[in-house]
Write an enzyme that holds these catalytic residues in place. Structure first.
Site, PDB file in Angstrom:
ATOM      1  N   CYS A  35       0.809  -1.225   0.000  1.00 38.28           N
ATOM      2  CA  CYS A  35       0.000   0.000   0.000  1.00 38.28           C
ATOM      3  C   CYS A  35       0.837   1.267   0.000  1.00 38.28           C
ATOM      4  O   CYS A  35       0.311   2.355  -0.242  1.00 38.28           O
ATOM      5  CB  CYS A  35      -0.932   0.017   1.206  1.00 38.28           C
ATOM      6  SG  CYS A  35      -0.040   0.056   2.768  1.00 38.28           S
TER       7      CYS A  35
ATOM      8  N   ASP B  52       2.282   2.675   2.614  1.00 36.78           N
ATOM      9  CA  ASP B  52       2.319   3.369   3.902  1.00 36.78           C
ATOM     10  C   ASP B  52       3.729   3.294   4.481  1.00 36.78           C
ATOM     11  O   ASP B  52       4.403   2.267   4.361  1.00 36.78           O
ATOM     12  CB  ASP B  52       1.327   2.746   4.879  1.00 36.78           C
ATOM     13  CG  ASP B  52      -0.111   3.119   4.541  1.00 36.78           C
ATOM     14  OD1 ASP B  52      -0.327   3.704   3.475  1.00 36.78           O
ATOM     15  OD2 ASP B  52      -1.005   2.815   5.346  1.00 36.78           O
TER      16      ASP B  52
ATOM     17  N   CYS C 151      -2.486   5.248   6.312  1.00 38.87           N
ATOM     18  CA  CYS C 151      -3.925   5.219   6.548  1.00 38.87           C
ATOM     19  C   CYS C 151      -4.228   5.469   8.033  1.00 38.87           C
ATOM     20  O   CYS C 151      -3.324   5.390   8.873  1.00 38.87           O
ATOM     21  CB  CYS C 151      -4.467   3.853   6.134  1.00 38.87           C
ATOM     22  SG  CYS C 151      -3.922   2.522   7.204  1.00 38.87           S
TER      23      CYS C 151
ATOM     24  N   CYS D 278      -2.512  -3.489   8.688  1.00 41.17           N
ATOM     25  CA  CYS D 278      -1.982  -2.177   9.091  1.00 41.17           C
ATOM     26  C   CYS D 278      -1.274  -2.241  10.439  1.00 41.17           C
ATOM     27  O   CYS D 278      -0.383  -1.434  10.708  1.00 41.17           O
ATOM     28  CB  CYS D 278      -3.099  -1.144   9.143  1.00 41.17           C
ATOM     29  SG  CYS D 278      -4.032  -1.006   7.613  1.00 41.17           S
TER      30      CYS D 278
HETATM   31 FE1  FES Z   1      -1.401   0.268   4.330  1.00 39.91          FE
HETATM   32 FE2  FES Z   1      -3.012   0.645   6.343  1.00 39.91          FE
HETATM   33  S1  FES Z   1      -3.519   0.603   4.224  1.00 39.91           S
HETATM   34  S2  FES Z   1      -0.903   0.153   6.445  1.00 39.91           S
END
Ligand code: FES
Length: 133
Positions: free
Chosen positions: A34, A36, A59, A103
């Site tokens: 993602c 992050d 997120c 996450c």
């Molecule tokens: Fe990637 Fe939450 S969507 S850590």
């Protein structure tokens, strides 16, 4: 399942945000799926996490779980802090929606990296110290 009140509180008012200049250990990781990103700084005194700060670009769940993680780790012996798992963080925050379970992985992995960074630096400090004496 929606986000819990605990998660929303940590997302809107994250604890221990920032950096530690001259930190004893630093860890960072970008989730390859993602994107992050989380970075954690730790200050260690007497083998305990004396201070911990984080910065996160991600997120709401990754920010909130990182915030909770820092509260769980602060004051703990480093060996106990290194054993904090994503399940422990998820439980502390009151659960996560199934699609957000990944996450909570980011925080414990980055904290572990920061602790390992501290451990790897420590012998160098001691060697440098004794060489200068
Ligand atoms: Fe990637 Fe939450 S969507 S850590």
């Amino acid at each position: 399942m929606l986000y819990t009140q605990t998660l929303l509180d940590h997302f809107m008012h994250p604890r221990n945000v920032g950096e530690i200049p001259d930190a004893d250990g630093v860890g960072e990781l970008r989730n390859p799926t993602c994107g992050d990103f989380l970075k954690i700084w730790i200050q260690v005194e007497n083998e305990h996490i004396a201070d911990i700060k984080f910065k996160c670009k991600g997120c709401p769940a990754s920010i909130a779980t990182a915030s909770v993680l820092t509260e769980m780790a602060k004051g703990k012996p480093i060996d106990e802090a290194a054993e904090i798992t994503d399940d422990m963080v998820t439980s502390e925050i009151g659960g996560l929606p199934p699609e957000k379970m990944h996450c909570s992985n980011l925080g414990p992995e980055v904290l572990y990296a920061a602790i390992m960074n501290y451990v790897l630096r420590t012998p160098m400090k001691k060697t440098t110290g004794s060489a200068e004496e």
